[in-house]
Motif scaffolding. Structure first.
Motif, short mmCIF file in Angstrom:
data_model
loop_
_atom_site.label_atom_id
_atom_site.label_comp_id
_atom_site.label_asym_id
_atom_site.label_seq_id
_atom_site.Cartn_x
_atom_site.Cartn_y
_atom_site.Cartn_z
N VAL A 15 38.85 15.89 23.68
CA VAL A 15 38.24 14.59 23.42
C VAL A 15 39.32 13.53 23.49
O VAL A 15 40.35 13.64 22.83
CB VAL A 15 37.57 14.56 22.02
CG1 VAL A 15 36.93 13.21 21.76
CG2 VAL A 15 36.54 15.67 21.90
N GLY A 16 39.10 12.51 24.30
CA GLY A 16 40.04 11.41 24.42
C GLY A 16 39.33 10.08 24.26
O GLY A 16 38.12 10.02 24.04
N GLY A 17 40.10 9.02 24.38
CA GLY A 17 39.52 7.69 24.27
C GLY A 17 39.74 7.08 22.90
O GLY A 17 40.64 7.49 22.16
N GLU A 30 44.14 0.36 27.23
CA GLU A 30 44.28 0.73 28.64
C GLU A 30 45.13 2.00 28.79
O GLU A 30 44.81 2.88 29.60
CB GLU A 30 44.92 -0.41 29.43
CG GLU A 30 44.02 -1.63 29.54
CD GLU A 30 44.74 -2.85 30.08
OE1 GLU A 30 44.04 -3.71 30.66
OE2 GLU A 30 45.97 -2.96 29.91
N GLY A 31 46.18 2.10 27.99
CA GLY A 31 47.04 3.28 28.04
C GLY A 31 46.31 4.53 27.60
O GLY A 31 46.51 5.61 28.18
N ILE A 67 42.35 10.48 30.93
CA ILE A 67 41.39 10.50 32.04
C ILE A 67 40.89 11.90 32.38
O ILE A 67 39.79 12.07 32.88
CB ILE A 67 42.00 9.78 33.27
CG1 ILE A 67 40.90 9.28 34.18
CG2 ILE A 67 43.00 10.66 33.98
CD1 ILE A 67 41.35 8.24 35.16
N GLU A 68 41.66 12.93 32.07
CA GLU A 68 41.27 14.31 32.37
C GLU A 68 40.55 14.99 31.20
O GLU A 68 40.19 16.17 31.31
CB GLU A 68 42.50 15.14 32.75
CG GLU A 68 43.18 14.67 34.02
CD GLU A 68 42.32 14.85 35.27
OE1 GLU A 68 41.54 15.84 35.32
OE2 GLU A 68 42.41 14.00 36.17
N GLY A 92 36.42 9.77 38.36
CA GLY A 92 35.49 10.84 38.02
C GLY A 92 35.54 11.30 36.59
O GLY A 92 35.02 12.37 36.26
N ALA A 93 36.14 10.51 35.71
CA ALA A 93 36.20 10.89 34.30
C ALA A 93 34.81 10.96 33.70
O ALA A 93 33.92 10.20 34.07
CB ALA A 93 37.06 9.89 33.52
#
Length: 175
Positions: free
Chosen positions: A34-36, A90-91, A97-98, A128-129
């Motif tokens: 999980v990212g973001g 943004e970073g 992104i993966e 494609g994220a």
């Protein structure tokens, strides 16, 4: 190739962020990467004073939006971006992104105008994220028009089985 875009929508202060913080923890326990980020409300004197950017991977918060700010700052409604906050967001998007699921809380009028996090979000979508975008009900139609074609699933906060539906889509995105 564009992967699935998931949207969680609901009115202002309907619990979208709180819901996603719990969902992200469950997805992490289930083995999803999980990212973001989330935008967590900051109160002062019982009123919204701003929002902090909560990094879902590092579990750390930094100031993002505040009610005070000079005329040189990018404005978002009654708030201004804290210096360095936009760059941090943004970073995070570029770094994660993966991830199996890339959470973006939230996409609003600033992004619909092509500013704010839009350039980084657009890059993630193009790469494609698997993006889960939080979008207020009032700007949902504009957001859907802006992202255009692709597989988009909209989930409304408060509907039954939202967590199960989102989890099913994330699992499908891994295949």
């Amino acid at each position: 190739m564009r992967r699935r875009v998931l949207v969680l929508t609901g009115p202002v202060h309907s619990g979208k962020t709180t819901f996603l913080k719990g969902a992200a923890a469950l997805w992490d326990l289930a083995g999803f990467s999980v990212g973001g980020f989330l935008n967590e409300t900051r109160l002062a004197g019982g009123k919204v004073h701003g929002y902090d950017l909560f990094d879902l991977r590092d579990r750390a918060s930094v100031p993002f939006l505040r009610t005070e700010g000079g005329p040189d700052r990018q404005r978002v409604g009654g708030f201004s971006l804290v210096p360095g906050g936009l760059e941090r967001a943004e970073g995070i998007l570029a770094r994660d992104i993966e991830a199996d699921i890339l959470v973006i809380d939230e996409v609003g009028p600033l992004e619909l105008a092509g500013r704010g996090i839009w350039p980084a979000l657009s890059a993630a979508l193009s790469a494609g994220a698997m993006c889960l975008c939080v979008v207020r009900t009032s700007v949902l139609e504009g957001f859907l028009a802006k992202i255009g074609e692709g597989k988009i699933d909209v989930f409304r906060k408060g509907d039954t089985d939202v967590l199960e539906g989102l989890t099913r889509r994330v699992r499908e995105g891994q295949n």
